[in-house]
Design a protein around this motif. Structure first.
Motif, PDB file in Angstrom:
ATOM      1  N   ASN A   1      20.796   6.634 -20.145  1.00  0.00           N
ATOM      2  CA  ASN A   1      21.422   5.387 -20.592  1.00  0.00           C
ATOM      3  C   ASN A   1      20.989   4.209 -19.722  1.00  0.00           C
ATOM      4  O   ASN A   1      20.832   3.077 -20.205  1.00  0.00           O
ATOM      5  CB  ASN A   1      22.941   5.530 -20.567  1.00  0.00           C
ATOM      6  CG  ASN A   1      23.647   4.289 -21.089  1.00  0.00           C
ATOM      7  OD1 ASN A   1      23.432   3.874 -22.217  1.00  0.00           O
ATOM      8  ND2 ASN A   1      24.485   3.690 -20.257  1.00  0.00           N
ATOM      9  N   ALA A   2      20.785   4.461 -18.427  1.00  0.00           N
ATOM     10  CA  ALA A   2      20.388   3.389 -17.509  1.00  0.00           C
ATOM     11  C   ALA A   2      19.024   2.810 -17.889  1.00  0.00           C
ATOM     12  O   ALA A   2      18.773   1.613 -17.714  1.00  0.00           O
ATOM     13  CB  ALA A   2      20.360   3.909 -16.078  1.00  0.00           C
ATOM     14  N   ILE A   3      18.136   3.654 -18.398  1.00  0.00           N
ATOM     15  CA  ILE A   3      16.805   3.172 -18.801  1.00  0.00           C
ATOM     16  C   ILE A   3      16.923   2.088 -19.864  1.00  0.00           C
ATOM     17  O   ILE A   3      16.178   1.103 -19.857  1.00  0.00           O
ATOM     18  CB  ILE A   3      15.944   4.357 -19.321  1.00  0.00           C
ATOM     19  CG1 ILE A   3      15.631   5.324 -18.165  1.00  0.00           C
ATOM     20  CG2 ILE A   3      14.653   3.837 -19.938  1.00  0.00           C
ATOM     21  CD1 ILE A   3      14.896   6.565 -18.618  1.00  0.00           C
ATOM     22  N   THR A   4      17.886   2.240 -20.770  1.00  0.00           N
ATOM     23  CA  THR A   4      18.030   1.272 -21.861  1.00  0.00           C
ATOM     24  C   THR A   4      18.562  -0.077 -21.397  1.00  0.00           C
ATOM     25  O   THR A   4      18.469  -1.062 -22.120  1.00  0.00           O
ATOM     26  CB  THR A   4      18.983   1.831 -22.939  1.00  0.00           C
ATOM     27  OG1 THR A   4      20.310   1.955 -22.387  1.00  0.00           O
ATOM     28  CG2 THR A   4      18.530   3.198 -23.412  1.00  0.00           C
ATOM     29  N   LYS A   5      19.118  -0.130 -20.179  1.00  0.00           N
ATOM     30  CA  LYS A   5      19.706  -1.366 -19.685  1.00  0.00           C
ATOM     31  C   LYS A   5      18.713  -2.256 -18.928  1.00  0.00           C
ATOM     32  O   LYS A   5      19.030  -3.399 -18.600  1.00  0.00           O
ATOM     33  CB  LYS A   5      20.886  -1.059 -18.753  1.00  0.00           C
ATOM     34  CG  LYS A   5      22.048  -0.356 -19.460  1.00  0.00           C
ATOM     35  CD  LYS A   5      23.189  -0.098 -18.489  1.00  0.00           C
ATOM     36  CE  LYS A   5      24.380   0.544 -19.188  1.00  0.00           C
ATOM     37  NZ  LYS A   5      25.499   0.771 -18.258  1.00  0.00           N
ATOM     38  N   VAL A   6      17.537  -1.720 -18.644  1.00  0.00           N
ATOM     39  CA  VAL A   6      16.536  -2.468 -17.863  1.00  0.00           C
ATOM     40  C   VAL A   6      15.437  -2.944 -18.797  1.00  0.00           C
ATOM     41  O   VAL A   6      14.863  -2.155 -19.561  1.00  0.00           O
ATOM     42  CB  VAL A   6      15.942  -1.592 -16.740  1.00  0.00           C
ATOM     43  CG1 VAL A   6      14.892  -2.370 -15.969  1.00  0.00           C
ATOM     44  CG2 VAL A   6      17.052  -1.121 -15.794  1.00  0.00           C
ATOM     45  N   LYS A   7      15.144  -4.221 -18.727  1.00  0.00           N
ATOM     46  CA  LYS A   7      14.129  -4.825 -19.596  1.00  0.00           C
ATOM     47  C   LYS A   7      12.749  -4.245 -19.280  1.00  0.00           C
ATOM     48  O   LYS A   7      12.354  -4.181 -18.117  1.00  0.00           O
ATOM     49  CB  LYS A   7      14.125  -6.339 -19.420  1.00  0.00           C
ATOM     50  CG  LYS A   7      13.146  -7.038 -20.359  1.00  0.00           C
ATOM     51  CD  LYS A   7      13.210  -8.552 -20.162  1.00  0.00           C
ATOM     52  CE  LYS A   7      12.208  -9.263 -21.073  1.00  0.00           C
ATOM     53  NZ  LYS A   7      12.252 -10.734 -20.886  1.00  0.00           N
ATOM     54  N   ILE A   8      12.038  -3.866 -20.326  1.00  0.00           N
ATOM     55  CA  ILE A   8      10.695  -3.315 -20.162  1.00  0.00           C
ATOM     56  C   ILE A   8       9.679  -4.453 -20.096  1.00  0.00           C
ATOM     57  O   ILE A   8       9.662  -5.322 -20.979  1.00  0.00           O
ATOM     58  CB  ILE A   8      10.348  -2.372 -21.341  1.00  0.00           C
ATOM     59  CG1 ILE A   8      11.378  -1.248 -21.440  1.00  0.00           C
ATOM     60  CG2 ILE A   8       8.948  -1.808 -21.178  1.00  0.00           C
ATOM     61  CD1 ILE A   8      11.199  -0.381 -22.658  1.00  0.00           C
ATOM     62  N   PRO A   9       8.870  -4.492 -19.066  1.00  0.00           N
ATOM     63  CA  PRO A   9       7.893  -5.591 -18.959  1.00  0.00           C
ATOM     64  C   PRO A   9       6.773  -5.465 -19.968  1.00  0.00           C
ATOM     65  O   PRO A   9       6.426  -4.354 -20.411  1.00  0.00           O
ATOM     66  CB  PRO A   9       7.371  -5.441 -17.529  1.00  0.00           C
ATOM     67  CG  PRO A   9       7.500  -3.979 -17.245  1.00  0.00           C
ATOM     68  CD  PRO A   9       8.761  -3.536 -17.950  1.00  0.00           C
ATOM     69  N   ARG A  10       6.205  -6.581 -20.348  1.00  0.00           N
ATOM     70  CA  ARG A  10       5.019  -6.577 -21.206  1.00  0.00           C
ATOM     71  C   ARG A  10       3.777  -6.476 -20.332  1.00  0.00           C
ATOM     72  O   ARG A  10       3.624  -7.220 -19.376  1.00  0.00           O
ATOM     73  CB  ARG A  10       4.972  -7.871 -22.037  1.00  0.00           C
ATOM     74  CG  ARG A  10       6.014  -7.922 -23.127  1.00  0.00           C
ATOM     75  CD  ARG A  10       5.793  -9.148 -24.010  1.00  0.00           C
ATOM     76  NE  ARG A  10       6.741  -9.209 -25.101  1.00  0.00           N
ATOM     77  CZ  ARG A  10       6.721 -10.138 -26.049  1.00  0.00           C
ATOM     78  NH1 ARG A  10       5.795 -11.088 -26.001  1.00  0.00           N
ATOM     79  NH2 ARG A  10       7.619 -10.133 -27.013  1.00  0.00           N
ATOM     80  N   ILE A  11       2.914  -5.545 -20.682  1.00  0.00           N
ATOM     81  CA  ILE A  11       1.699  -5.328 -19.900  1.00  0.00           C
ATOM     82  C   ILE A  11       0.514  -5.825 -20.721  1.00  0.00           C
ATOM     83  O   ILE A  11       0.299  -5.360 -21.822  1.00  0.00           O
ATOM     84  CB  ILE A  11       1.534  -3.835 -19.533  1.00  0.00           C
ATOM     85  CG1 ILE A  11       2.762  -3.334 -18.789  1.00  0.00           C
ATOM     86  CG2 ILE A  11       0.265  -3.637 -18.724  1.00  0.00           C
ATOM     87  CD1 ILE A  11       3.048  -4.077 -17.505  1.00  0.00           C
TER      88      ILE A  11
END
Length: 308
Positions: A298-308
């Motif tokens: 669940n914690a993974i879904t709370k952190v914004k994924i950067p654009r590479i």
């Protein structure tokens, strides 16, 4: 087919239906880390370690930990030779490439601590003198589930030195049937071929260290670790050592997928197995019967994924 895939193929000759555990173990070895296997007896933990030692061409030694196992049983001991008037050091089983610490949580805390220096610094100190271990070197330790007869919790300082924690679990019916057929009149471990030499393995480890990490991905890793420290479902978050371990595992996965750079998906795929054993859940999480895997997923879904 790459060496990584060939190694997986060989290990699967002896271990059926546990692809994720096999891949995670190999990634940790390539990342020069240690592996903690938490499971009930008899699900193939020892077989997994032996299979990897054969496929990777590593010298393998195993110690069955019991309440009366002493530190010197692991590291070795010094004796006095009266004929030459000198001290002689006899090396213990830790002087190998792949060391299996079987049922580590059955032994005393003093003996458990004998592994700490070996796992972190790749050396042991006996009577004030340090001895370097062989290279490459990794520990695969097994522990029975907490609460099992004759066990005690591993100290936090020890669990934090394991790069990953995995669980083998029971095989499904098809995998268990295949296990029976594979062992009909033979030992499948005898069919495992060596894929790489120790020198080639060290070269792979060096290549992984040089896998490129963009600033955006580094910040993403730190943000995930920070989330474990600020999450109300986690009483104690991951340490800076966990940050390094997560980075090493992500690099190893990028290497396995034949890339020389890390992407956010690499970090996500190894996050739970690398961080799960390093956190302590809050009372709220325990009351809701959540596991470490649940909370971290669940914690993974709370952190914004950067654009590479």
């Amino acid at each position: 087919m790459s060496d990584f895939q060939n190694i997986i193929k060989e290990v699967k000759k002896a271990i059926n239906g546990k692809d994720r555990a096999i891949i995670t173990t190999l990634l940790a070895i390539l990342a020069n880390g240690n592996i903690l296997i938490e499971d009930i007896p008899g699900v193939g933990k020892t077989t997994l370690a032996v299979a990897f030692s054969k496929a990777l061409g590593l010298e393998y030694k195993r110690v069955q930990f019991t309440p009366d196992t002493l530190p010197s049983d692991i590291t070795g001991f010094t004796t006095y030779n009266k004929d030459t008037n000198t001290l002689h050091f006899t090396k213990g089983p830790i002087f190998c490439n792949l060391f299996l610490a079987d049922e580590l949580n059955r032994t005393s805390s003093r003996t458990q601590s004998a592994l700490l220096e070996a796992m972190e610094e790749k050396q042991v100190t006996v009577e004030g003198k340090s001895y370097k271990l062989k290279s490459p070197f990794s520990v695969i330790a097994t522990q029975n589930p907490t609460g099992a007869s004759g066990t005690q919790l591993l100290p936090d300082s020890q669990t934090d030195r394991f790069m990953v924690r995995i669980s083998m679990g029971y095989p499904d019916s098809n995998a268990e049937c295949k296990m029976l057929l594979n062992r009909s009149g033979k030992n499948p471990l005898n069919d495992i071929n060596q894929i790489v030499t120790k020198e080639q393995l060290e070269d792979m480890q060096n290549q992984i260290r040089n896998v490129y990490l963009q600033t955006e991905v580094a910040r993403y890793i730190v943000s995930l670790i920070q989330e474990t420290r600020n999450n109300p479902l986690i009483a104690r978050g991951a340490s800076p050592r966990a940050t390094l371990s997560l980075t090493h595992m992500a690099k190893a996965l990028a290497f396995a997928e034949e890339r020389d750079y890390v992407i956010p998906r690499d970090v996500q795929n190894v996050f739970v197995s690398t961080i799960g054993h390093r956190i302590i859940l809050s009372n709220e999480a325990l009351s809701r019967r959540l596991s470490e895997d649940d909370v971290l997923t669940n914690a993974i879904t709370k952190v914004k994924i950067p654009r590479i």
